[in-house]
Design an enzyme around this catalytic site. Structure first.
Site, PDB file in Angstrom:
ATOM      1  N   LYS A  83      -1.156  -0.299   2.844  1.00 25.38           N
ATOM      2  CA  LYS A  83      -1.952   0.935   2.821  1.00 25.38           C
ATOM      3  C   LYS A  83      -3.405   0.653   2.469  1.00 25.38           C
ATOM      4  CE  LYS A  83       0.402   3.184  -0.389  1.00 25.38           C
ATOM      5  NZ  LYS A  83       1.523   2.294  -0.717  1.00 25.38           N
ATOM      6  N   ARG A  97       2.360  10.932  -4.271  1.00 30.06           N
ATOM      7  CA  ARG A  97       3.470  10.011  -4.503  1.00 30.06           C
ATOM      8  C   ARG A  97       4.717  10.746  -4.951  1.00 30.06           C
ATOM      9  NH1 ARG A  97       0.380   5.015  -5.549  1.00 30.06           N
ATOM     10  NH2 ARG A  97       1.749   3.245  -5.830  1.00 30.06           N
ATOM     11  N   ARG A 114      -0.175 -11.145  -3.544  1.00 32.47           N
ATOM     12  CA  ARG A 114      -1.416 -10.388  -3.389  1.00 32.47           C
ATOM     13  C   ARG A 114      -2.427 -10.787  -4.456  1.00 32.47           C
ATOM     14  NH1 ARG A 114      -1.126  -4.032  -2.769  1.00 32.47           N
ATOM     15  NH2 ARG A 114      -0.326  -4.004  -4.890  1.00 32.47           N
ATOM     16  N   ARG A 160      -2.997  -8.518 -10.084  1.00 35.85           N
ATOM     17  CA  ARG A 160      -2.705  -7.324 -10.876  1.00 35.85           C
ATOM     18  C   ARG A 160      -1.458  -7.584 -11.718  1.00 35.85           C
ATOM     19  NH1 ARG A 160      -2.596  -2.504  -6.490  1.00 35.85           N
ATOM     20  NH2 ARG A 160      -0.915  -1.877  -7.893  1.00 35.85           N
ATOM     21  N   ARG A 198       8.704  -1.084  -9.337  1.00 31.31           N
ATOM     22  CA  ARG A 198       7.833  -0.250  -8.495  1.00 31.31           C
ATOM     23  C   ARG A 198       8.543   0.134  -7.207  1.00 31.31           C
ATOM     24  NH1 ARG A 198       2.771  -3.695  -7.726  1.00 31.31           N
ATOM     25  NH2 ARG A 198       1.941  -1.946  -6.556  1.00 31.31           N
TER      26      ARG A 198
HETATM   27  P1  AMP Z   1      -1.200   1.413  -6.423  1.00 31.74           P
HETATM   28  O1  AMP Z   1      -2.470   0.661  -6.530  1.00 31.74           O
HETATM   29  O2  AMP Z   1      -1.269   2.528  -5.420  1.00 31.74           O
HETATM   30  O3  AMP Z   1      -0.004   0.511  -6.185  1.00 31.74           O
HETATM   31  O4  AMP Z   1      -0.964   2.113  -7.842  1.00 31.74           O
HETATM   32  C1  AMP Z   1      -0.798   1.361  -9.013  1.00 31.74           C
HETATM   33  C2  AMP Z   1      -0.124   2.189 -10.109  1.00 31.74           C
HETATM   34  O5  AMP Z   1      -0.927   3.334 -10.420  1.00 31.74           O
HETATM   35  C3  AMP Z   1       1.233   2.782  -9.715  1.00 31.74           C
HETATM   36  O6  AMP Z   1       2.289   1.870  -9.893  1.00 31.74           O
HETATM   37  C4  AMP Z   1       1.309   3.979 -10.667  1.00 31.74           C
HETATM   38  O7  AMP Z   1       1.626   3.567 -11.977  1.00 31.74           O
HETATM   39  C5  AMP Z   1      -0.111   4.471 -10.677  1.00 31.74           C
HETATM   40  N1  AMP Z   1      -0.364   5.476  -9.608  1.00 31.74           N
HETATM   41  C6  AMP Z   1      -1.146   5.330  -8.504  1.00 31.74           C
HETATM   42  N2  AMP Z   1      -1.144   6.444  -7.750  1.00 31.74           N
HETATM   43  C7  AMP Z   1      -0.329   7.321  -8.385  1.00 31.74           C
HETATM   44  C8  AMP Z   1       0.095   8.644  -8.109  1.00 31.74           C
HETATM   45  N3  AMP Z   1      -0.316   9.308  -7.019  1.00 31.74           N
HETATM   46  N4  AMP Z   1       0.945   9.244  -8.987  1.00 31.74           N
HETATM   47  C9  AMP Z   1       1.359   8.606 -10.109  1.00 31.74           C
HETATM   48  N5  AMP Z   1       1.008   7.351 -10.421  1.00 31.74           N
HETATM   49  C10 AMP Z   1       0.163   6.702  -9.580  1.00 31.74           C
END
Ligand code: AMP
Length: 207
Positions: free
Chosen positions: A15, A87, A121, A154, A165
């Site tokens: 994404k 999400r 990554r 990360r 996750r």
């Molecule tokens: P990402 O970079 O999109 O993988 O997001 C990293 C982390 O941020 C996720 O594992 C969640 O803990 C938090 N996070 C990101 N977007 C959301 C969302 N829309 N709702 C809740 N938690 C989020």
């Protein structure tokens, strides 16, 4: 061209990479909740302090923290790409109250590939560009091609957290595929193979 775009798909489906390309190529404003939250954690803001424990465990940050933040960011923007939001169904309902989404693009990648992708990554803390040690390495090892910052892994891309996750995705986010399908907004694109070929299909779906 479709203006309000949601990118769906499990962690590691690409994404962020596709959103970055849409921003560079087509002028979309990329709004990534993950990037915003990581910045808040780095800056130790109130939001960052609250979000950190959930993120470290690979869980979701509570809806009330995210929904308000996104409402503010989305306001007044025309051409947006939402990466990592919504999400949950509750987030999708809140989004629908604010804007009429034109398309939800679901990037489909088999589970077995996701773990390797996530653990390999590497990310840029400054411009949020993403790399992959095998599929998309930076030109100079450990250095961001775009801004020259030192790349990092990360914490939540470490294997222990990645598994959680993916489970959280299945339970909370996967139902959104059905949600947007029922509303006639869903397009599914296979997310395996050459990044630019995947992007060509993403771009076609936006016309
Ligand atoms: P990402 O970079 O999109 O993988 O997001 C990293 C982390 O941020 C996720 O594992 C969640 O803990 C938090 N996070 C990101 N977007 C959301 C969302 N829309 N709702 C809740 N938690 C989020």
């Amino acid at each position: 061209m479709k203006a309000k775009v949601v990118l769906l798909g499990p962690p590691g489906c690409g994404k962020g990479t596709q959103a970055e390309k849409m921003g560079d190529d087509l002028g979309y404003v990329k709004l990534s909740t993950g990037d915003m939250l990581r910045e808040a954690v780095r800056n130790k803001t109130e939001l960052g302090l609250k979000a950190k424990t959930y993120m470290d465990a690979g869980g979701l940050v509570p809806n009330d923290l995210i929904i308000g933040l996104m409402k503010e960011k989305i306001a007044g923007l025309d051409k947006i790409i939402l990466d990592g939001f919504p999400r949950t169904v509750e987030q999708a309902d809140a989004l629908a109250e604010q804007v009429d989404i034109d398309i939800a693009i679901n990037i489909d990648v088999p589970d077995e590939e996701l773990i390797t992708r996530l653990t390999q990554r590497r990310s840029c803390p400054d411009c949020n560009a993403v790399y992959h040690l095998t599929n998309k390495p930076p030109m100079k090892e450990g250095v961001c091609d775009k801004c020259g910052a030192a790349l990092y892994q990360r914490d939540d891309d470490k294997e222990e957290t990645v598994k959680n996750r993916l489970e959280v995705y299945r339970k909370n986010t996967f139902p959104l595929i059905d949600y947007y399908e029922k509303r006639g907004k869903l397009v599914t694109i296979p997310g395996v193979g050459d990044i630019s070929e995947i992007y060509a299909q993403v771009k076609k779906s936006l016309l």
